[in-house]
Design a protein around this motif. Sequence first.
Motif, PDB file in Angstrom:
ATOM      1  N   PRO B 123       7.947   4.735  -1.367  1.00 37.00           N
ATOM      2  CA  PRO B 123       6.575   4.746  -1.875  1.00 37.00           C
ATOM      3  C   PRO B 123       6.422   4.070  -3.237  1.00 37.00           C
ATOM      4  CG  PRO B 123       7.582   6.883  -2.232  1.00 37.00           C
ATOM      5  CD  PRO B 123       8.608   6.039  -1.546  1.00 37.00           C
ATOM      6  N   HIS B 124       6.801   2.804  -3.276  1.00 37.17           N
ATOM      7  CA  HIS B 124       6.605   2.028  -4.500  1.00 37.17           C
ATOM      8  C   HIS B 124       6.379   0.572  -4.088  1.00 37.17           C
ATOM      9  CE1 HIS B 124      10.989   2.230  -3.571  1.00 37.17           C
ATOM     10  NE2 HIS B 124      10.863   0.922  -3.681  1.00 37.17           N
ATOM     11  N   LEU B 125       5.786  -0.206  -4.966  1.00 36.39           N
ATOM     12  CA  LEU B 125       5.540  -1.612  -4.652  1.00 36.39           C
ATOM     13  C   LEU B 125       6.861  -2.347  -4.575  1.00 36.39           C
ATOM     14  CD1 LEU B 125       2.471  -2.514  -6.884  1.00 36.39           C
ATOM     15  CD2 LEU B 125       2.524  -2.226  -4.403  1.00 36.39           C
ATOM     16  N   LYS B 126       7.040  -3.072  -3.488  1.00 35.43           N
ATOM     17  CA  LYS B 126       8.251  -3.880  -3.364  1.00 35.43           C
ATOM     18  C   LYS B 126       7.841  -5.336  -3.523  1.00 35.43           C
ATOM     19  CE  LYS B 126      11.356  -2.368  -0.423  1.00 35.43           C
ATOM     20  NZ  LYS B 126      11.907  -2.010   0.910  1.00 35.43           N
ATOM     21  N   THR B 127       8.437  -5.962  -4.505  1.00 38.18           N
ATOM     22  CA  THR B 127       8.014  -7.327  -4.818  1.00 38.18           C
ATOM     23  C   THR B 127       9.054  -8.324  -4.330  1.00 38.18           C
ATOM     24  OG1 THR B 127       8.971  -6.952  -6.979  1.00 38.18           O
ATOM     25  CG2 THR B 127       6.588  -6.752  -6.808  1.00 38.18           C
ATOM     26  N   ASP B 128       8.659  -9.541  -4.292  1.00 39.54           N
ATOM     27  CA  ASP B 128       9.549 -10.623  -3.888  1.00 39.54           C
ATOM     28  C   ASP B 128      10.197 -11.185  -5.158  1.00 39.54           C
ATOM     29  OD1 ASP B 128      10.696 -12.954  -3.064  1.00 39.54           O
ATOM     30  OD2 ASP B 128       8.952 -13.663  -1.905  1.00 39.54           O
ATOM     31  N   VAL B 187       1.350  -0.659   2.902  1.00 40.46           N
ATOM     32  CA  VAL B 187       1.238  -1.760   3.863  1.00 40.46           C
ATOM     33  C   VAL B 187      -0.008  -2.607   3.580  1.00 40.46           C
ATOM     34  CG1 VAL B 187       0.660  -2.194   6.301  1.00 40.46           C
ATOM     35  CG2 VAL B 187       2.657  -0.815   5.722  1.00 40.46           C
ATOM     36  N   VAL B 188      -1.085  -1.970   3.173  1.00 42.33           N
ATOM     37  CA  VAL B 188      -2.317  -2.744   2.943  1.00 42.33           C
ATOM     38  C   VAL B 188      -2.444  -3.201   1.484  1.00 42.33           C
ATOM     39  CG1 VAL B 188      -3.567  -1.650   4.837  1.00 42.33           C
ATOM     40  CG2 VAL B 188      -3.790  -0.695   2.523  1.00 42.33           C
ATOM     41  N   ASP B 189      -1.473  -2.846   0.655  1.00 46.76           N
ATOM     42  CA  ASP B 189      -1.539  -3.250  -0.759  1.00 46.76           C
ATOM     43  C   ASP B 189      -1.182  -4.734  -0.868  1.00 46.76           C
ATOM     44  OD1 ASP B 189      -1.047  -3.704  -3.525  1.00 46.76           O
ATOM     45  OD2 ASP B 189      -0.802  -1.528  -3.788  1.00 46.76           O
ATOM     46  N   PRO B 190      -2.134  -5.579  -1.346  1.00 42.83           N
ATOM     47  CA  PRO B 190      -1.866  -7.023  -1.383  1.00 42.83           C
ATOM     48  C   PRO B 190      -0.726  -7.383  -2.346  1.00 42.83           C
ATOM     49  CG  PRO B 190      -3.887  -6.502  -2.571  1.00 42.83           C
ATOM     50  CD  PRO B 190      -3.462  -5.243  -1.881  1.00 42.83           C
ATOM     51  N   ARG B 191      -0.353  -6.451  -3.239  1.00 40.05           N
ATOM     52  CA  ARG B 191       0.711  -6.756  -4.207  1.00 40.05           C
ATOM     53  C   ARG B 191       2.090  -6.493  -3.621  1.00 40.05           C
ATOM     54  NH1 ARG B 191      -1.575  -2.607  -8.451  1.00 40.05           N
ATOM     55  NH2 ARG B 191      -1.452  -1.482  -6.486  1.00 40.05           N
ATOM     56  N   THR B 195       5.564  -5.984   3.588  1.00 42.71           N
ATOM     57  CA  THR B 195       4.697  -5.441   4.640  1.00 42.71           C
ATOM     58  C   THR B 195       5.342  -5.501   6.024  1.00 42.71           C
ATOM     59  OG1 THR B 195       2.852  -6.234   3.352  1.00 42.71           O
ATOM     60  CG2 THR B 195       2.379  -5.580   5.615  1.00 42.71           C
ATOM     61  N   LYS B 196       5.812  -6.671   6.396  1.00 42.49           N
ATOM     62  CA  LYS B 196       6.326  -6.816   7.759  1.00 42.49           C
ATOM     63  C   LYS B 196       7.539  -5.913   7.992  1.00 42.49           C
ATOM     64  CE  LYS B 196       7.555  -9.525  11.557  1.00 42.49           C
ATOM     65  NZ  LYS B 196       7.864 -10.739  12.235  1.00 42.49           N
ATOM     66  N   ASN B 197       8.484  -5.919   7.051  1.00 38.75           N
ATOM     67  CA  ASN B 197       9.653  -5.056   7.205  1.00 38.75           C
ATOM     68  C   ASN B 197       9.278  -3.593   7.312  1.00 38.75           C
ATOM     69  OD1 ASN B 197      11.736  -6.854   7.298  1.00 38.75           O
ATOM     70  ND2 ASN B 197      11.836  -7.052   5.063  1.00 38.75           N
ATOM     71  N   GLU B 235      -1.704  -0.028  15.080  1.00 43.19           N
ATOM     72  CA  GLU B 235      -2.255  -1.337  15.446  1.00 43.19           C
ATOM     73  C   GLU B 235      -1.604  -2.443  14.607  1.00 43.19           C
ATOM     74  OE1 GLU B 235      -6.529  -1.374  15.712  1.00 43.19           O
ATOM     75  OE2 GLU B 235      -6.595  -3.451  16.404  1.00 43.19           O
ATOM     76  N   LEU B 236      -1.406  -2.173  13.316  1.00 43.47           N
ATOM     77  CA  LEU B 236      -0.755  -3.153  12.440  1.00 43.47           C
ATOM     78  C   LEU B 236       0.696  -3.370  12.858  1.00 43.47           C
ATOM     79  CD1 LEU B 236      -2.169  -1.887   9.010  1.00 43.47           C
ATOM     80  CD2 LEU B 236      -2.710  -4.084  10.087  1.00 43.47           C
ATOM     81  N   ALA B 237       1.374  -2.286  13.257  1.00 36.55           N
ATOM     82  CA  ALA B 237       2.785  -2.382  13.645  1.00 36.55           C
ATOM     83  C   ALA B 237       2.941  -3.216  14.914  1.00 36.55           C
ATOM     84  CB  ALA B 237       3.382  -0.987  13.839  1.00 36.55           C
TER      85      ALA B 237
END
Lengths: 295, 322
Positions: B123-128, B187-191, B195-197, B235-237
């Motif tokens: 439950p934290h933002l995962k960045t690239d 999953v819906v957080d644009p930051r 998401t896919k993983n 649905e997203l999955a």
Amino acid sequence: MKFAYYPGCVAQESGKELDMATRWVCRHLGIELVEFPKFSCCGSGFVDEANSILNVALNARNLALAESAGLDLMTICSTCQGMLTLANRRLEEPPVKAKVDSVLAPLGIRYSGKTKVTHLLSILTQQVGAEQLKKRVVRPLTGLKVGAFYGCHLLRPQAEMRSESAEEPHSFEDLIAAIGATPVFYRGRVMCCGFPILFVKEPTANRIAARQIDDAKAHGADAMATPCPLCHISLDSFQNKAEHEAGHALQMPVFHLPQLVGLALGATAEELGLPRHLVSTDAALAKVAQVAVPT
Amino acid sequence: MAATTVPTPFEVYRFDPSKDKAPRYDRFTLDLAPHTPVLTALLKIRSDSDPSLTLRYSCRSAICGSCAMVINSKSRLACQTQVGAELAKHGKIVIEPMRSQAVVRDLVVDQKPFWNRYRQIEPHLKTDPNDPMPVGKENPMTPEQVERFKETPRCIACAACYSACPAVEADPEFPGPMALAKLYRFVVDPRDKDTKNRLVRIQPEGLWLCLRCHLCTEACPKDVRPSERIRDLKELAIAAAGTSENGSRHAVGFKDNIAGAGVLNEFKLVRQTYGAMDLLRQVPQGVKIARKKPELLKKPHPIEGIEEVEAIYRALDPEGDR
């Protein structure tokens, strides 16, 4: 009283006894059922998960068919009731409505949102009413203790279903009392039957069903009754599997709602399709059979 | 003017696993005004009658999420539940610890499984690493992007949904409504760049064990509506990861199934869901049911107007396998 009859898939197929009992009861109570051979499946919650806008559009078509005939729609399945109601709610969102209209309009289908979706349970309790029903009872189910099992989608989400209390409903128990039986109150009556994951992870689904049956039994139920044919599959058709998971016998007869009503109104077991159940209803019938039906 | 008080009977679950063989229910009757929160009543029991009564609480304002318990069979916050309405409905107030979590003492449960499930969804933002978040600057979102979170940021992690959930109760593999609603939020957080993983991973980790019974949505004191977000996640999955599981195969199979005749082909659906081995295992039960209900094996006739259904599918499900 006249409705667009929405039997749903299961009642036209493996759950045919529900359709038989519904027709018998409606005929005896003067409820006219208008057939719509064009109705399609409600999506059963699965289509909603796979493609939610498709689910709304398919149900909008069903709702439009009833609307164009000027009839409200009668369901006999908690899940159909839930899905058709959900479509009505989603169509209140302008972007959803616009998208669905854009697909239906070229087919000459228009839906303005007027179709009321009502389950047979509400029709019996609110439109026919307990008093009228009592007058028609020829075989009061005195002595039979029945645990109502509502089926999730009839009640929840309450904000969308606008149902009676989702936590403590009582319409089904009122109906059971009106036909002379004794309603049994237990936590499981508003719980899930496990059906949605019966084909995902069967043992878990069976355990959930067993839990509710055990709960009804612990509170003294001789039988259960449900307004949902999917719950019936989980509680009756797979009861042997539930027994296996529970590790003990359950032997719980499970009636479809109109079967129980039909029994009180004088129908025979055959007319109600009771021999089609996987778990015999004989023990429950023996409790009420002492009362001779006037011919 | 003081509100009129009425005698209010309580039955409170008591259990100390280190000493007691079995749980018991202690009875207390308190004179209370109807608007008294259940939490206030329990603290009164503790101060006036039994200092050993053990419970969790903190803010008393439905913000901290500490005082979730089972009150008259429903999982909810003690600080947010008033005694009057309960008394009117039930004639008494039965207090029990939350379900699906081991009792530590009285109303305190071991929340480790609940928190572990939460941690597992990361439950934290995962960045690239190749596209790091701006440092020392804002990373703004549009109102439309914020809208996609729906009600999920309101969650106070009280675990009322976890306690109310029949899938959690029956299967330890189900992550529970709260963890999945939180997952949706990331999953819906644009930051977030994972998401896919996240969607691929959650399918075998129990996403499809949700029963969509909506008991979590009714239990949630903050109207987070977890069951509806789990629906969105499914649905997203499917869109992100396809049909890797019985659950997604069943949902997609069902959708494709009714395109054929407009109504369900029950027998075909079983084939669409299961692989060959699983299908074989279903045969004995199928035979048992079909003996009483032969329609199970029948192919349904297409509905009238099936071409309308087909047109709706073509427009809204162009990728579908029909």
